[in-house]
Design an enzyme around this catalytic site. Structure first.
Site, PDB file in Angstrom:
ATOM      1  N   TYR A 108      -0.650   1.806  -3.639  1.00  0.00           N
ATOM      2  CA  TYR A 108      -0.351   0.854  -4.718  1.00  0.00           C
ATOM      3  C   TYR A 108      -1.610   0.626  -5.526  1.00  0.00           C
ATOM      4  O   TYR A 108      -2.594   0.089  -5.022  1.00  0.00           O
ATOM      5  CB  TYR A 108       0.176  -0.448  -4.113  1.00  0.00           C
ATOM      6  CG  TYR A 108       0.494  -1.552  -5.104  1.00  0.00           C
ATOM      7  CD1 TYR A 108       0.719  -1.300  -6.457  1.00  0.00           C
ATOM      8  CD2 TYR A 108       0.570  -2.872  -4.670  1.00  0.00           C
ATOM      9  CE1 TYR A 108       1.011  -2.310  -7.348  1.00  0.00           C
ATOM     10  CE2 TYR A 108       0.874  -3.899  -5.552  1.00  0.00           C
ATOM     11  CZ  TYR A 108       1.083  -3.616  -6.893  1.00  0.00           C
ATOM     12  OH  TYR A 108       1.373  -4.634  -7.771  1.00  0.00           O
TER      13      TYR A 108
ATOM     14  N   ARG B 244      -5.430  -6.595 -10.745  1.00  0.00           N
ATOM     15  CA  ARG B 244      -5.535  -7.565  -9.650  1.00  0.00           C
ATOM     16  C   ARG B 244      -6.638  -7.226  -8.655  1.00  0.00           C
ATOM     17  O   ARG B 244      -7.198  -8.115  -8.037  1.00  0.00           O
ATOM     18  CB  ARG B 244      -4.196  -7.673  -8.909  1.00  0.00           C
ATOM     19  CG  ARG B 244      -3.130  -8.434  -9.679  1.00  0.00           C
ATOM     20  CD  ARG B 244      -1.885  -8.620  -8.833  1.00  0.00           C
ATOM     21  NE  ARG B 244      -0.841  -9.357  -9.532  1.00  0.00           N
ATOM     22  CZ  ARG B 244      -0.625 -10.670  -9.419  1.00  0.00           C
ATOM     23  NH1 ARG B 244      -1.404 -11.396  -8.647  1.00  0.00           N
ATOM     24  NH2 ARG B 244       0.351 -11.249 -10.085  1.00  0.00           N
TER      25      ARG B 244
ATOM     26  N   THR C   4       2.934  -8.021  -3.806  1.00  0.00           N
ATOM     27  CA  THR C   4       2.305  -8.992  -4.697  1.00  0.00           C
ATOM     28  C   THR C   4       3.309 -10.026  -5.189  1.00  0.00           C
ATOM     29  O   THR C   4       3.029 -11.232  -5.200  1.00  0.00           O
ATOM     30  CB  THR C   4       1.670  -8.275  -5.897  1.00  0.00           C
ATOM     31  OG1 THR C   4       0.732  -7.310  -5.426  1.00  0.00           O
ATOM     32  CG2 THR C   4       0.962  -9.256  -6.795  1.00  0.00           C
TER      33      THR C   4
ATOM     34  N   ILE D 276       9.098   0.314  -8.768  1.00  0.00           N
ATOM     35  CA  ILE D 276       9.099  -0.836  -7.852  1.00  0.00           C
ATOM     36  C   ILE D 276       9.037  -2.048  -8.763  1.00  0.00           C
ATOM     37  O   ILE D 276       8.010  -2.316  -9.386  1.00  0.00           O
ATOM     38  CB  ILE D 276       7.952  -0.771  -6.842  1.00  0.00           C
ATOM     39  CG1 ILE D 276       8.135   0.460  -5.948  1.00  0.00           C
ATOM     40  CG2 ILE D 276       7.910  -2.036  -5.985  1.00  0.00           C
ATOM     41  CD1 ILE D 276       7.043   0.675  -4.917  1.00  0.00           C
TER      42      ILE D 276
ATOM     43  N   TYR E 177     -11.266  -6.781  -4.189  1.00  0.00           N
ATOM     44  CA  TYR E 177     -12.485  -7.587  -4.175  1.00  0.00           C
ATOM     45  C   TYR E 177     -13.740  -6.797  -3.783  1.00  0.00           C
ATOM     46  O   TYR E 177     -14.746  -6.871  -4.476  1.00  0.00           O
ATOM     47  CB  TYR E 177     -12.357  -8.821  -3.268  1.00  0.00           C
ATOM     48  CG  TYR E 177     -13.537  -9.763  -3.443  1.00  0.00           C
ATOM     49  CD1 TYR E 177     -13.611 -10.591  -4.550  1.00  0.00           C
ATOM     50  CD2 TYR E 177     -14.584  -9.782  -2.532  1.00  0.00           C
ATOM     51  CE1 TYR E 177     -14.706 -11.425  -4.751  1.00  0.00           C
ATOM     52  CE2 TYR E 177     -15.678 -10.612  -2.724  1.00  0.00           C
ATOM     53  CZ  TYR E 177     -15.742 -11.429  -3.824  1.00  0.00           C
ATOM     54  OH  TYR E 177     -16.823 -12.234  -4.021  1.00  0.00           O
TER      55      TYR E 177
ATOM     56  N   LYS F 275       2.564   3.870  -6.333  1.00  0.00           N
ATOM     57  CA  LYS F 275       3.068   2.881  -7.284  1.00  0.00           C
ATOM     58  C   LYS F 275       1.943   2.654  -8.272  1.00  0.00           C
ATOM     59  O   LYS F 275       0.929   2.038  -7.947  1.00  0.00           O
ATOM     60  CB  LYS F 275       3.452   1.580  -6.578  1.00  0.00           C
ATOM     61  CG  LYS F 275       3.895   0.483  -7.540  1.00  0.00           C
ATOM     62  CD  LYS F 275       4.112  -0.853  -6.851  1.00  0.00           C
ATOM     63  CE  LYS F 275       4.463  -1.938  -7.860  1.00  0.00           C
ATOM     64  NZ  LYS F 275       4.621  -3.269  -7.247  1.00  0.00           N
TER      65      LYS F 275
END
Length: 296
Positions: free
Chosen positions: A134, A139, A45, A208, A108, A162
């Protein structure tokens, strides 16, 4: 697979012509390794994965693996909201020689929890590279829940998560769920710099990190101190870095991080639209923090 310590979620440096700055990326890789980090992530990202092409992503994976050359862990960003596309990227990361692939929960389309499990199960069965889940619901619009994490963690090649959900109770529930199910060799890794210290105290094994792009030495020292049980030193470093941890998210990541690197004189360049340059008032706040830390 050992993912302990500090992995840097690297920015993607761009040239003035808007191409991937290969020389700049290699320079950043060496700078970060020289400053004590344990791993490097390309095309995540923070690397603007949403606006780099798949060709650019594959090129960056190749550059990362080549320049790292086994000195630290080389992790390839390889996620997509399409399972088929994610598989192609994970397979490319494996063939390129990456140590692991970071695979974001599909965004999405908001898959169900059993859909998330099938997504990671398919990737795990179709490749041989270790996979890091992740989770960043702010997001993606999807939060992988504790039961699904524990179920996914039982798959042989799913080695870590993560976790960027800021719910600290969820971190405790996840680690307890893993312990209760006797799931071994699976790591919880912080995805939020400002929560890394408390997460390590709960049993997380590292971070991370976005902050480590800008101050890799201090971030690595904080994480190492915490992992060694020296929470007095880790806490001191955490509070030294706290304003930086916050100001790097004063606007959308990685805009402040790239501006920081440009101020410091490290390769970064612009951000791609629809991200835009920072507002003047944000730049003033960022500059003050960098000066206070003697980074500029």
């Amino acid at each position: 697979m050992n993912l302990k310590g500090t992995t840097v979620a690297m920015v993607t440096p761009f040239t003035k012509e808007d191409g991937v700055d290969e020389a700049g990326m290699r320079e950043n890789i060496n700078y970060l390794i020289d400053n004590g980090v344990d791993g490097l992530l390309a095309a995540g990202t923070t690397g603007e994965s949403a606006t780099i092409t798949h060709d650019e992503q594959r090129k960056m994976i190749d550059i990362l693996v080549d320049e790292v050359n086994g000195r630290v862990k080389a992790i390839a960003g390889a996620g997509s909201n399409s399972s088929k596309e994610a598989l192609g990227l994970v397979q490319y990361a494996e063939n390129a020689g990456a140590d692991a692939a970071l695979v974001i929960t599909p965004y999405y389309n908001k898959p169900q929890q059993h859909g998330l499990y099938e997504h990671y199960k398919m990737l795990e069965e179709s490749t041989n590279v270790p996979i890091i889940v992740y989770n960043v619901p702010s997001r993606t619009g999807t939060d992988i829940d504790v039961d699904t994490i524990v179920k996914v963690a039982k798959l042989d090649k799913i080695v870590a998560i993560k976790e960027a959900n800021p719910d600290m109770d969820k971190v405790s529930a996840t680690i307890k769920g893993l312990q209760d199910q006797d799931v071994k060799n699976f790591m919880v890794i912080s995805g939020n710099d400002n929560l890394t210290l408390p997460m390590i105290s709960m049993g997380a094994m590292g971070v991370i990190s976005v902050v480590a792009n800008v101050d890799p030495a201090r971030m690595s020292q904080m994480v190492n101190a915490a992992l060694e049980g020296d929470f007095t030193r880790a806490s001191k470093l955490h509070y030294e870095l706290y304003d930086l941890m916050k100001v790097l998210f004063i606007e959308s990541n990685p805009v402040p991080t790239k501006d920081s690197l440009n101020m410091i004189g490290r390769p970064a360049g612009h951000v791609r639209m629809p991200l835009a340059p920072m507002k003047d008032e944000s730049t003033v706040k960022l500059t003050k923090v960098l000066k206070d830390l003697k980074l500029v």
